[in-house]
Motif scaffolding. Sequence first.
Motif, PDB file in Angstrom:
ATOM      1  N   VAL A  68      67.701  77.846 -30.235  1.00 55.03           N
ATOM      2  CA  VAL A  68      67.635  77.012 -31.430  1.00 55.03           C
ATOM      3  C   VAL A  68      66.396  77.278 -32.279  1.00 55.03           C
ATOM      4  O   VAL A  68      65.894  76.386 -32.929  1.00 55.03           O
ATOM      5  N   ARG A 101      75.544  81.318 -33.185  1.00 56.18           N
ATOM      6  CA  ARG A 101      76.110  81.140 -31.851  1.00 56.18           C
ATOM      7  C   ARG A 101      76.550  82.501 -31.288  1.00 56.18           C
ATOM      8  O   ARG A 101      76.318  82.833 -30.130  1.00 56.18           O
ATOM      9  N   SER A 130      71.279  74.815 -27.518  1.00 54.55           N
ATOM     10  CA  SER A 130      72.141  74.352 -28.607  1.00 54.55           C
ATOM     11  C   SER A 130      73.268  73.439 -28.107  1.00 54.55           C
ATOM     12  O   SER A 130      73.898  72.745 -28.903  1.00 54.55           O
ATOM     13  N   MET A 206      70.835  76.927 -38.315  1.00 54.21           N
ATOM     14  CA  MET A 206      71.401  76.098 -37.254  1.00 54.21           C
ATOM     15  C   MET A 206      70.949  74.679 -37.522  1.00 54.21           C
ATOM     16  O   MET A 206      69.758  74.399 -37.449  1.00 54.21           O
ATOM     17  N   PHE A 216      66.980  70.320 -37.300  1.00 52.57           N
ATOM     18  CA  PHE A 216      67.030  70.912 -35.966  1.00 52.57           C
ATOM     19  C   PHE A 216      65.872  70.377 -35.130  1.00 52.57           C
ATOM     20  O   PHE A 216      64.877  69.904 -35.669  1.00 52.57           O
TER      21      PHE A 216
END
Length: 487
Positions: A68, A101, A130, A206, A216
Amino acid sequence: MKFYNSYSKKLEEFTVENNTVRMYNCGPTVYDYAHLGNFRSFLFADLLRRYLEFKGYEVKQVMNFTDVGHMTQDDLEPSREGSNQDKMALAAQRTGITDPRELADKYIDCFMEDSKTLNVLEPWQRPRASDHVQEMVEIIEKLIANGNAYEVDGFVYFDQSSFPEYGKLSGNTVEDLVEGKRVEVDARKKNATDFALWKCDDKHIMKWPSPWSTGFPGWHIECSAMAMKYLGETLDIHTGGEDNIFPHHEAEIAQSECATHKTFARYWLHARHLLVDGGKMSKSKGNFFTVRELLDKGYSGSEIRYALISTHYRQNMNFTTGVTDGDYSQLQKIEALEEAKTNIRRIKDFLAAMEQIEKDDNTNIDDLATKTLGNFAAAMDDDLNISGGLSALYQFIREVNKLRDQEQLGREDAARAIETIKKLDGVLGVLCDEEQQVPEEILQLVKERDEARLNKNFPRADEIRDTLTEMGYVLEDSPKGTICKKI
RNA sequence: GGUGGCAUAGCCAAGUGGCCUAAGGCAGUGGAUUGCAAAUCCACCAUCCCCGGUUCAAAUCCGGGUGCCACCUCCA
């Protein structure tokens, strides 16, 4: 059994309440191939797990994947400076894979493959950061409720001043850090040493929803969340590389202990770095090796493993290469790996020799085997003193070989010797490489040479041996026949 | 500038007050063995970064140097 606890800075007797050890290992960031330095830390974790099992413990081992974020200045392009691009985003640009991903998947696969090559045992759990954002959010909520964190403009920070123990692991004091020139000033923070638990950024590659903003998680909360989810609020052992001590593990302790009011980890074990020619491995220096590069140079997984575990984990390990001009591109041989190659071959030759023993009279080497295992364990009990452990192994091999030379070794002795080596290798894990089949044409040449030797045609025999040497095979003549091995 | 650590033979490295006349491994040298090799065995191969101090005794403890590594930059 004693371990050096980085938290108390002392050698401490290791105890657990029942027979189960709950261990968390800080795992790799998966935006690039892991390099040998990274693997030194992971192999240390594997060695520790294997030794705990050797001692009869059940080990609940968790090693995470970080996917992440994680940004460093080195990775920022000059024009992008200050743009808060993170490593996953940069890797996406570099590889052309735009789905983070998918990008993480790619490097996770590579990591798993390399781990397998290095004979790393599979941990009980391999959680992905994640997949645990919800757990992180829950801890952050608890910290806010407890008065240890505060929200500003969609950002959430840990309030360092609410945790007096901050700095205990690293020895850093808040005052000294504030004086440090490298601490960045963030106007939103109350204290310079506050760290982010949640970052607001709805344009990020992300991003997740949260009670505070779309964004995040901060860079330390993931390990607390994953460790506690699988292992409970107090871990027995937490490991990582020495660079994790500050700020990563310091922050983990702060946020975890403020959330639970319990000790987060009872023993902190940190592995020192692998150096190349006395300096840190880095991409810019070019002295940066991956497992697959070394496989290309002809080294095996076991050899790499042996080299990386054979130096005590709390000692800087140095690869001396002889490269002086900074050009590592032509480097073919690394002494530490050559040594590992020789040593593994020696152990395997020993096992092969034991299998050839056919004598019925035995000396009874039980005492020798017991002493060897005892010496090995005594060394490893002392903070995983691998040097002492290996010393026990080699002394055993020499003693048994001596008996063999004196024709005093019987079949049962040999079986006991094999069993002893196998037990030790349960911890070391260096004897797993698949034996390469010697091709038929080579065996044909060996046969031809044997015939020549039988006819005392030694010039011809030597000629064939030279040919085989050139082809990369070494011969060993013995009364039982000729053994041919690939170098 | 602050913090944590390290310094032992050509290389890797254990030992942290007296069995150290310093473990073990790689490389090297000599020998045994071998048709010659390989493998194996035997032998040899270091006064422990420097300078002071403590002690009956120091690689090992203390002080001061010098050099190296790491963290304070989301690099194991």
